[in-house]
Design a protein around this motif. Structure first.
Motif, PDB file in Angstrom:
ATOM      1  N   SER A 255      45.215   6.645 -12.969  1.00 50.14           N
ATOM      2  CA  SER A 255      44.265   6.493 -14.062  1.00 50.14           C
ATOM      3  C   SER A 255      43.487   7.784 -14.273  1.00 50.14           C
ATOM      4  O   SER A 255      43.196   8.512 -13.319  1.00 50.14           O
ATOM      5  N   THR A 256      43.133   8.053 -15.522  1.00 52.34           N
ATOM      6  CA  THR A 256      42.176   9.115 -15.780  1.00 52.34           C
ATOM      7  C   THR A 256      40.787   8.623 -15.375  1.00 52.34           C
ATOM      8  O   THR A 256      40.579   7.422 -15.149  1.00 52.34           O
ATOM      9  N   GLN A 257      39.837   9.532 -15.314  1.00 52.36           N
ATOM     10  CA  GLN A 257      38.477   9.114 -14.974  1.00 52.36           C
ATOM     11  C   GLN A 257      37.924   8.163 -16.031  1.00 52.36           C
ATOM     12  O   GLN A 257      37.241   7.186 -15.699  1.00 52.36           O
ATOM     13  N   ARG A 258      38.243   8.415 -17.272  1.00 55.75           N
ATOM     14  CA  ARG A 258      37.789   7.514 -18.335  1.00 55.75           C
ATOM     15  C   ARG A 258      38.441   6.142 -18.182  1.00 55.75           C
ATOM     16  O   ARG A 258      37.784   5.104 -18.357  1.00 55.75           O
ATOM     17  N   GLN A 259      39.707   6.089 -17.851  1.00 53.14           N
ATOM     18  CA  GLN A 259      40.379   4.804 -17.640  1.00 53.14           C
ATOM     19  C   GLN A 259      39.780   4.063 -16.452  1.00 53.14           C
ATOM     20  O   GLN A 259      39.678   2.833 -16.472  1.00 53.14           O
ATOM     21  N   LEU A 260      39.380   4.808 -15.422  1.00 53.86           N
ATOM     22  CA  LEU A 260      38.738   4.174 -14.274  1.00 53.86           C
ATOM     23  C   LEU A 260      37.395   3.568 -14.677  1.00 53.86           C
ATOM     24  O   LEU A 260      37.062   2.445 -14.274  1.00 53.86           O
ATOM     25  N   TYR A 261      36.637   4.285 -15.487  1.00 53.40           N
ATOM     26  CA  TYR A 261      35.372   3.747 -15.991  1.00 53.40           C
ATOM     27  C   TYR A 261      35.619   2.476 -16.811  1.00 53.40           C
ATOM     28  O   TYR A 261      34.926   1.456 -16.637  1.00 53.40           O
ATOM     29  N   LEU A 293      37.991  10.991  -4.613  1.00 50.80           N
ATOM     30  CA  LEU A 293      36.620  10.547  -4.382  1.00 50.80           C
ATOM     31  C   LEU A 293      35.701  10.942  -5.542  1.00 50.80           C
ATOM     32  O   LEU A 293      34.969  10.095  -6.069  1.00 50.80           O
ATOM     33  N   PRO A 294      35.706  12.203  -6.002  1.00 54.40           N
ATOM     34  CA  PRO A 294      34.861  12.543  -7.155  1.00 54.40           C
ATOM     35  C   PRO A 294      35.226  11.793  -8.429  1.00 54.40           C
ATOM     36  O   PRO A 294      34.368  11.589  -9.289  1.00 54.40           O
ATOM     37  N   LYS A 295      36.474  11.388  -8.565  1.00 59.73           N
ATOM     38  CA  LYS A 295      36.860  10.638  -9.761  1.00 59.73           C
ATOM     39  C   LYS A 295      36.023   9.373  -9.884  1.00 59.73           C
ATOM     40  O   LYS A 295      35.657   8.956 -10.995  1.00 59.73           O
ATOM     41  N   LEU A 296      35.674   8.758  -8.748  1.00 61.44           N
ATOM     42  CA  LEU A 296      34.834   7.560  -8.784  1.00 61.44           C
ATOM     43  C   LEU A 296      33.351   7.901  -8.689  1.00 61.44           C
ATOM     44  O   LEU A 296      32.544   7.379  -9.459  1.00 61.44           O
ATOM     45  N   THR A 297      32.969   8.779  -7.767  1.00 67.69           N
ATOM     46  CA  THR A 297      31.547   9.045  -7.576  1.00 67.69           C
ATOM     47  C   THR A 297      30.911   9.709  -8.797  1.00 67.69           C
ATOM     48  O   THR A 297      29.705   9.556  -9.034  1.00 67.69           O
ATOM     49  N   ASP A 301      30.095  10.655 -15.568  1.00 65.45           N
ATOM     50  CA  ASP A 301      30.302  11.821 -16.427  1.00 65.45           C
ATOM     51  C   ASP A 301      31.004  11.429 -17.725  1.00 65.45           C
ATOM     52  O   ASP A 301      30.883  12.134 -18.729  1.00 65.45           O
ATOM     53  N   VAL A 302      31.752  10.319 -17.682  1.00 65.99           N
ATOM     54  CA  VAL A 302      32.507   9.903 -18.874  1.00 65.99           C
ATOM     55  C   VAL A 302      32.014   8.551 -19.393  1.00 65.99           C
ATOM     56  O   VAL A 302      32.677   7.926 -20.225  1.00 65.99           O
ATOM     57  N   ALA A 303      30.868   8.094 -18.906  1.00 65.51           N
ATOM     58  CA  ALA A 303      30.361   6.770 -19.292  1.00 65.51           C
ATOM     59  C   ALA A 303      29.835   6.769 -20.719  1.00 65.51           C
ATOM     60  O   ALA A 303      29.404   7.796 -21.254  1.00 65.51           O
ATOM     61  N   ASP A 304      29.875   5.604 -21.347  1.00 68.71           N
ATOM     62  CA  ASP A 304      29.288   5.425 -22.670  1.00 68.71           C
ATOM     63  C   ASP A 304      27.767   5.528 -22.572  1.00 68.71           C
ATOM     64  O   ASP A 304      27.176   5.141 -21.557  1.00 68.71           O
TER      65      ASP A 304
END
Length: 350
Positions: A255-261, A293-297, A301-304
Motif C-alpha cells: 500500500s502507499t501511505q495514502r492507501q494505508l491512511y 515504520l515511518p509509513k505508519l508513524t 502527513d497524507v491525512a485529510d
C-alpha cells in the motif's frame, strides 16, 4: 516500546523444497522489478545472480535492521512442520547452524530453534507453530504445551493454507484452539493470498475465522496480513468479535501511505477499532522496518484536513495492541508516545 509483530528468521524448509518455496515466494517481486521474465516461467539460468534469496535469514541482521530503525522488539514466528506438500520437509530449520539446538536438522524442532534465538537475543519475542496434520492432533497439542510451558514461547502461529487444513476444521483445528485457551495464549493465523503454489487459497479467507471467534470468545485471535486482498472481509470479521485483532504486515508493504491512511478510515467505517490493528513488516519478504515504520508513524502527513489519526492510536498500533493480544505487561503508552516524538525527525530525514 515499539514492536514489529510479524517476522521470519532462519530457513523455512530443508533443500530442495526450501529452494522451490523461496523462489515461488520471491518470483512476483522479481518479475515486477524486471529481474525475472514476465511472459514465461523462469529457468535456473534466470535465477543466476539472485542466489542470495536462498540464504537463511540471519537473526543478528534482523535485530540490527530493527534497532537501527527505532524498533525495540521483533516477534519471530516459527513455521509449522510438514512433510506432505510439494516443498518436502518444511518448517523453521537452522540451516546455518546459528542456534544451540544439537543433533540432526529436523523440522520437528521448529519451536526449539525459535526458542534458542529468543534466549540469545532479548530483542526477539518467539511465537510457536504446530500443525495437526504433521504427526496428528494430540502431538500438536502436546507440542504446543511444551513450546509455551517449557520453551517459553509467547503464543502460537498457524498456517492452514500452507498445511492444507481448514482454519475452522472441528477435528483438526478446534483442538488446537482449545489447548491455546487452556494455556492462556493468543493465536496468529496466516490469512490472505500467497504466491506459493501448493497452498489452498480458500483457506486464506478471513471469514473462515468467524466461526472460530464465535466458538472461542476468550481466545485472542489475530488475522495476519489484514487478509489481503480480502481486506474488507477481514475488517468486518474483526469488527464483529472483541477477541479478534489483525496485523498489517505485507498489506502495508503493498500500500502507499495514502492507501494505508484510507485503510484506517475504512476500518473505522466498518466498526473495526484501531485498538485492534497491529503493525508488522513480514520481514524480510515484506521489506525493511526503516521504510515500513515511518509509513505508519507519519501517516498524518497524507491525512485529510480535520481527520488525523491520533498519536495515541499510532502508539498503540506500533506496540500496545500487539502487547495486549500477546499478554505482554511491560508496554508503556507514555514511553511509546515519547519514543515517537523523539524518532520522528530521524524518520523524516531518512
Amino acid at each position: 516500546m515499539i514492536i514489529d509483530c510479524h517476522n521470519h528468521v532462519l530457513a523455512t524448509a530443508l533443500p530442495p523444497g526450501h529452494d522451490r518455496f523461496v523462489r515461488e515466494m520471491r518470483a512476483p517481486g522479481h518479475r515486477r522489478a524486471g529481474r525475472l521474465p514476465a511472459y514465461r516461467p523462469a529457468t535456473d539460468e534466470d535465477w543466476v545472480g539472485l542466489e542470495g534469496d536462498l540464504d537463511p535469514i540471519d537473526p543478528g541482521t534482523l535485530v540490527d535492521d530493527h534497532v537501527s530503525a527505532g524498533v525495540d522488539r521483533a516477534t519471530v514466528l516459527a513455521v509449522a512442520p510438514s512433510t506432505y506438500t510439494a516443498y518436502g520437509e518444511r518448517g523453521t530449520i537452522d540451516l546455518g547452524r546459528v542456534t544451540d539446538v544439537d543433533g540432526p536438522l529436523e523440522v520437528a524442532k521448529s519451536n526449539d530453534y525459535i526458542a534458542s534465538l529468543t534466549r540469545r537475543h532479548p530483542e526477539l519475542i518467539g511465537m510457536s507453530a504446530v500443525n495437526p496434520k504433521f504427526r496428528g492432533v494430540e502431538w500438536a497439542r502436546d507440542e504446543l504445551t511444551r513450546a509455551v510451558g517449557e520453551l517459553g514461547l509467547q503464543g502460537l502461529k498457524l498456517y492452514p493454507m500452507y498445511d492444507h487444513y481448514a482454519p475452522a476444521d472441528r477435528d483438526l483445528a478446534f483442538p488446537i484452539y482449545e489447548r491455546a485457551v487452556e494455556l492462556g495464549i493468543g493465536v496468529m493465523v496466516h490469512m490472505g493470498t500467497s504466491s506459493a503454489k501448493d497452498t489452498v487459497l480458500d483457506y486464506g479467507r478471513p471469514g473462515a475465522l468467524d466461526e472460530v471467534a464465535r466458538h472461542f470468545p476468550d481466545l485472542p485471535l489475530l488475522v495476519c496480513h489484514a487478509g489481503f486482498p480480502w481486506v474488507d472481509e477481514c475488517l468486518a470479521m474483526v469488527a464483529r468479535h472483541d477477541n479478534t485483532y489483525l496485523d498489517i504486515s505485507m498489506f502495508a508493504t503493498k500500500s502507499t501511505q495514502r492507501q494505508l491512511y484510507e485503510f484506517l478510515l475504512r476500518a473505522r467505517q466498518l466498526g473495526c477499532p484501531l485498538s485492534r490493528i497491529c503493525w508488522g513488516t513480514d520481514y524480510p519478504g515484506g521489506g525493511k522496518p526503516a521504510v515500513l515504520l515511518p509509513k505508519l508513524t507519519l501517516v498524518n502527513d497524507v491525512a485529510d484536513p480535520g481527520a488525523p489519526i491520533s498519536r495515541l492510536d499510532v502508539a498503540n498500533m506500533v506496540g500496545g495492541n500487539w502487547a495486549r493480544f500477546a499478554g505482554l505487561t511491560d508496554w508503556s503508552e507514555q514511553e511509546t508516545l515519547e519514543q515517537l516524538e523523539a524518532w520522528e525527525p530521524r524518520w523524516r530525514d531518512s
